[in-house]
Write a protein that holds these residues in place. Structure first.
Motif, PDB file in Angstrom:
ATOM      1  N   TYR A  54      -8.032   8.895   9.379  1.00  0.00           N
ATOM      2  CA  TYR A  54      -8.399   8.528  10.744  1.00  0.00           C
ATOM      3  C   TYR A  54      -7.848   7.139  11.043  1.00  0.00           C
ATOM      4  CZ  TYR A  54     -11.251   7.166  14.752  1.00  0.00           C
ATOM      5  OH  TYR A  54     -11.665   6.725  15.979  1.00  0.00           O
ATOM      6  N   TYR A  55      -6.892   7.062  11.965  1.00  0.00           N
ATOM      7  CA  TYR A  55      -6.352   5.780  12.409  1.00  0.00           C
ATOM      8  C   TYR A  55      -7.291   5.185  13.452  1.00  0.00           C
ATOM      9  CZ  TYR A  55      -1.886   6.394  10.069  1.00  0.00           C
ATOM     10  OH  TYR A  55      -0.912   6.533   9.119  1.00  0.00           O
ATOM     11  N   PHE A  56      -7.850   4.017  13.173  1.00  0.00           N
ATOM     12  CA  PHE A  56      -8.715   3.385  14.159  1.00  0.00           C
ATOM     13  C   PHE A  56      -8.038   2.196  14.828  1.00  0.00           C
ATOM     14  CE2 PHE A  56     -10.073   1.967   9.964  1.00  0.00           C
ATOM     15  CZ  PHE A  56     -10.141   0.580  10.074  1.00  0.00           C
ATOM     16  N   ASN A  64      -8.012   1.633  18.881  1.00  0.00           N
ATOM     17  CA  ASN A  64      -8.264   2.927  19.524  1.00  0.00           C
ATOM     18  C   ASN A  64      -9.690   3.414  19.360  1.00  0.00           C
ATOM     19  OD1 ASN A  64      -5.662   3.103  20.434  1.00  0.00           O
ATOM     20  ND2 ASN A  64      -4.940   4.173  18.633  1.00  0.00           N
ATOM     21  N   ASP A  65     -10.340   3.077  18.269  1.00  0.00           N
ATOM     22  CA  ASP A  65     -11.706   3.547  18.058  1.00  0.00           C
ATOM     23  C   ASP A  65     -12.646   3.033  19.153  1.00  0.00           C
ATOM     24  OD1 ASP A  65     -13.354   5.088  16.081  1.00  0.00           O
ATOM     25  OD2 ASP A  65     -14.499   3.214  16.073  1.00  0.00           O
ATOM     26  N   GLU A  68     -13.814   5.483  21.945  1.00  0.00           N
ATOM     27  CA  GLU A  68     -14.790   6.553  21.693  1.00  0.00           C
ATOM     28  C   GLU A  68     -16.110   6.227  22.394  1.00  0.00           C
ATOM     29  OE1 GLU A  68     -14.088   9.414  20.098  1.00  0.00           O
ATOM     30  OE2 GLU A  68     -12.044   8.639  19.947  1.00  0.00           O
ATOM     31  N   SER A  71     -18.923   3.562  21.250  1.00  0.00           N
ATOM     32  CA  SER A  71     -18.337   2.820  20.141  1.00  0.00           C
ATOM     33  C   SER A  71     -18.743   1.345  20.166  1.00  0.00           C
ATOM     34  CB  SER A  71     -16.810   2.915  20.185  1.00  0.00           C
ATOM     35  OG  SER A  71     -16.243   2.090  19.199  1.00  0.00           O
ATOM     36  N   ALA A  73     -16.850  -0.675  18.220  1.00  0.00           N
ATOM     37  CA  ALA A  73     -15.651  -1.181  17.554  1.00  0.00           C
ATOM     38  C   ALA A  73     -14.959  -2.223  18.430  1.00  0.00           C
ATOM     39  CB  ALA A  73     -14.696  -0.034  17.252  1.00  0.00           C
ATOM     40  N   LEU A  88     -16.549  -2.054  13.066  1.00  0.00           N
ATOM     41  CA  LEU A  88     -16.572  -0.642  13.421  1.00  0.00           C
ATOM     42  C   LEU A  88     -17.731  -0.001  12.686  1.00  0.00           C
ATOM     43  CD1 LEU A  88     -14.090   1.628  11.593  1.00  0.00           C
ATOM     44  CD2 LEU A  88     -14.138  -0.773  11.064  1.00  0.00           C
TER      45      LEU A  88
END
Length: 183
Positions: A54-56, A64-65, A68, A71, A73, A88
């Motif tokens: 999972y690339y965050f 990118n996280d 969500e 989130s 993050a 995160l």
């Protein structure tokens, strides 16, 4: 630690706990460097290409996280140019019984004199827009697409004018971090 004042003495967390991470450049010229995190990926092994992953953080510093729903993050505001702090929520991969993850990040330290660019940034997603922790939010516009520097687009990357040996790059892996499903 909850406020980045010291190291956490445990590597065991529960899903949803906030992970407070800090990356820093500590070379002899650290006070003249600005650290960036190009990408970060969580995986079940130290190999960042393993699946699932999972690339965050992607696209030269886009968190990118943070997009969500619900989130927590984000990149923390900088306390010094040679480091970046981020947080995160701890998570597990669905349908996998392993309780450990490894986090691998691509870091680079540029000249502190270099301004933010589409390939040198730390962008948070806040209130439905991208914000750069170093100001110059316009360098984050590419976060929903592909970020690169190009003289034709009006974005310049001074890094392309700086000899490659003056840009320090490193891949770092943290882990295993134990994540348990519930307390």
């Amino acid at each position: 630690m909850k406020d980045w004042t010291g190291e956490t003495l445990t590597s065991v967390f529960y899903t949803g706990d906030l992970l407070h991470l800090e990356a820093s450049y500590s070379g002899p010229d650290a006070r003249h460097r600005r650290l960036f995190i190009d990408s970060c990926v969580a995986a079940l092994s130290p190999d960042p290409r393993s699946a699932p992953r999972y690339y965050f953080i992607e696209n030269h510093g886009c968190f990118n996280d943070a997009k969500e729903e619900g989130s927590n993050a984000f990149f923390n505001p900088r306390t010094r140019s040679s480091s970046l702090q981020l947080q995160l929520a701890a998570f597990l991969f669905p349908q996998d019984t392993r309780n450990s993850i490894f986090i691998t990040c691509q870091l680079k330290a540029t000249s502190e004199m270099q301004t933010s660019s589409p390939t040198n940034k730390a962008c948070n997603y806040i209130n439905s827009r991208w914000i750069n922790v170093d100001g110059s939010d316009d360098v984050c516009r590419c976060c929903d697409d592909t970020c690169f520097s190009n003289f034709l687009t009006g974005h310049t990357n001074l890094g392309s004018l700086i000899p490659e040996d003056l840009v320090a790059r490193e891949t770092v892996t943290l882990g295993p971090v134990m994540v348990l499903p519930y307390k």
